[in-house]
Structure formats: C-alpha cells, structure tokens
Design a protein around this motif. Structure first.
Motif, PDB file in Angstrom:
ATOM      1  N   PRO A 126       3.075   5.417   9.220  1.00  0.00           N
ATOM      2  CA  PRO A 126       3.514   4.064   9.590  1.00  0.00           C
ATOM      3  C   PRO A 126       3.827   3.980  11.073  1.00  0.00           C
ATOM      4  O   PRO A 126       3.885   4.994  11.780  1.00  0.00           O
ATOM      5  CB  PRO A 126       4.775   3.865   8.741  1.00  0.00           C
ATOM      6  N   ARG A 128       5.108  -0.583   3.748  1.00  0.00           N
ATOM      7  CA  ARG A 128       4.367  -0.158   4.923  1.00  0.00           C
ATOM      8  C   ARG A 128       2.866  -0.340   4.654  1.00  0.00           C
ATOM      9  O   ARG A 128       2.414  -0.223   3.518  1.00  0.00           O
ATOM     10  CB  ARG A 128       4.655   1.304   5.279  1.00  0.00           C
ATOM     11  N   ASP A 129       2.115  -0.598   5.732  1.00  0.00           N
ATOM     12  CA  ASP A 129       0.684  -0.860   5.586  1.00  0.00           C
ATOM     13  C   ASP A 129      -0.190   0.339   5.923  1.00  0.00           C
ATOM     14  O   ASP A 129      -1.395   0.321   5.637  1.00  0.00           O
ATOM     15  CB  ASP A 129       0.275  -2.030   6.488  1.00  0.00           C
ATOM     16  N   SER A 130       0.376   1.364   6.552  1.00  0.00           N
ATOM     17  CA  SER A 130      -0.455   2.471   7.011  1.00  0.00           C
ATOM     18  C   SER A 130       0.282   3.795   6.859  1.00  0.00           C
ATOM     19  O   SER A 130       1.496   3.847   6.709  1.00  0.00           O
ATOM     20  CB  SER A 130      -0.834   2.278   8.492  1.00  0.00           C
ATOM     21  N   ASN A 131      -0.490   4.866   6.891  1.00  0.00           N
ATOM     22  CA  ASN A 131       0.040   6.224   6.905  1.00  0.00           C
ATOM     23  C   ASN A 131      -0.667   7.002   8.026  1.00  0.00           C
ATOM     24  O   ASN A 131      -1.871   7.185   7.958  1.00  0.00           O
ATOM     25  CB  ASN A 131      -0.202   6.909   5.566  1.00  0.00           C
ATOM     26  N   ARG A 138       0.835  -1.204   0.000  1.00  0.00           N
ATOM     27  CA  ARG A 138       0.000   0.000   0.000  1.00  0.00           C
ATOM     28  C   ARG A 138       0.872   1.258   0.000  1.00  0.00           C
ATOM     29  O   ARG A 138       0.594   2.226  -0.704  1.00  0.00           O
ATOM     30  CB  ARG A 138      -0.917   0.002   1.228  1.00  0.00           C
ATOM     31  N   TYR A 139       1.926   1.236   0.810  1.00  0.00           N
ATOM     32  CA  TYR A 139       2.868   2.359   0.871  1.00  0.00           C
ATOM     33  C   TYR A 139       4.298   1.834   0.820  1.00  0.00           C
ATOM     34  O   TYR A 139       4.565   0.694   1.206  1.00  0.00           O
ATOM     35  CB  TYR A 139       2.689   3.163   2.167  1.00  0.00           C
ATOM     36  N   SER A 173       3.409  13.300   9.879  1.00  0.00           N
ATOM     37  CA  SER A 173       3.216  12.865   8.503  1.00  0.00           C
ATOM     38  C   SER A 173       2.577  14.019   7.744  1.00  0.00           C
ATOM     39  O   SER A 173       1.455  14.431   8.053  1.00  0.00           O
ATOM     40  CB  SER A 173       2.317  11.620   8.440  1.00  0.00           C
TER      41      SER A 173
END
Length: 226
Positions: A112, A107-110, A68-69, A120
């Motif tokens: 991370p 990475r799976d999220s923002n 995803r990221y 961020s």
C-alpha cells in the motif's frame, strides 16, 4: 522513563537470542492462505486479501466495504488514530497510554501507499492458522456493555476504521509485540522478545525464506510426477 529505556536496551540485546525457525515448524508455501507483513519504519502491520479476512470476520464484514486488501494494525489509542498527532503523544503512549486502538483499513494495492516493496513480506499460513489469526484480531477489539465495538476517530468516509482495543499499550507492549502475537496465533514460529519492527521483520524473513526453499525443493518432484 530512563529506567524503562535502559530495560528496553537490555531486551533488544536479548532479541538477538531468538531461535531460528525449524523446517518442521514452518507452514508450507502452498498452505492455502497468504498474509503480508508490512514494515513502516518502526511500525508493523498485516495486509490481508480483502475477501479472505472479511469472510471470516463478522465484525469487519459489517464495518468495511469490500476491498482488494485490508490492512490491520494496533497502536496507542490517541497517537495511532490521529493523522496529525504530535510527538508528545508518541512519548506519552510509551509511558502512560490511556488505551490501545485497532486499525482496519481498505487498501487498493500491495504494497500500500507508504510501504516500500522490500517492506512487504509474504507469509503462507494454513486455514487453521488463518481462523486463529482472525479470532485473535476480533478479540483485540474492545466491546461496550451492550457487546458492541467502541469506535474511535473519523468513521464516515475514512478508509480506516478504528476500534478501541483490548490490552494495554506501552513501551513493552507495542504494535510490534501485538503483531508477534498475531503471527503466533497464525501458527508461525516467531520466538524470543520482539519489540522493534526490525526484529519482527527479520524473523518473518527467515520463515519466508524457508517456505520459498521448501517450495523450490518440491518443484522437481511435482514435475517428475506429472
């Protein structure tokens, strides 16, 4: 070391002389692509949409599974790569680094894990800026005599891929100054001397604020046209 620290103090004072970005130099908020500047204490990195960067980077597409990221960073080749690096390695990196490393990680999220939401920061860039930014990242990867990347650290199931980097890491050429080069490659107007995460993030905040302001100003005109 003392001389270098004194020089760093002088440079940090000069950081405050960085020019504020002008509206004409800032890409519009709907420029086409969004990257995120990450701040981890004294360190900065960039977070990309996984498909966006992999589609432009043959190297990352070959080395990283879809995600995803993707997080990109740069640092000292010994301290940066090790999860348990002692502080002695950090001190050595500032004054006698052997080589830099480039990090590319899924990475799976923002934001991370390890990054606070306020650390961020979204920045809009154009397609041209995105192409230049990815080219800057690929140029930062050192190649061997056969034209292949030189890998560092664990590779098999580790979420991060580490490459030996081009350039030289030091007190005055660190992760934050590398990020400044990346932002400038993306056509973002970062000016002055930026050696700390705070100075890089402060300028990026000014750019993001201008983009948000210009976006808000355009909305009434767009609604009227509809």
């Amino acid at each position: 070391m003392i001389r270098q620290l004194l020089l760093l103090s002088c440079l940090l004072i000069l950081t405050g002389c960085a020019l504020a970005p002008s509206r004409s130099s800032v890409p519009a908020a709907d420029a086409g692509h969004t990257i995120h500047l990450m701040r981890y204490g004294w360190h900065t990195a960039l977070l990309f949409d996984g498909n966006d960067i992999r589609s432009r980077s043959p190297r990352l597409q070959a080395d990283l599974r879809p995600a995803r990221y993707i997080l990109i960073g740069w640092g000292d080749g010994e301290y940066f790569v090790r999860d348990d690096a002692p502080w002695s390695k950090a001190v050595k990196a500032l004054v006698n680094s052997d080589y830099p490393a480039l990090q590319a990680g899924r990475r799976d999220s923002n934001p991370p894990l390890g990054v606070a939401p306020q650390d961020s920061l979204a920045l809009a860039i154009t397609s041209h800026g995105m192409d230049q930014l990815v080219a800057y990242i690929e140029r930062s990867i050192a190649l061997d005599a056969a034209g292949q990347p030189i890998y560092l650290g664990q590779q098999a199931d580790h979420p991060d891929r580490f490459y030996r980097g081009n350039g030289h890491y030091s007190l005055f050429s660190n992760c934050n100054s590398w990020i400044v080069g990346a932002l400038r490659a993306a056509d973002l107007p970062v000016s002055g001397i930026n050696l700390t995460a705070g100075s890089v993030f402060e300028q990026a905040q000014q750019i993001a604020a201008l983009q948000q302001q210009m976006h808000a100003e355009r909305q009434p005109a767009l609604h009227a046209a509809q």
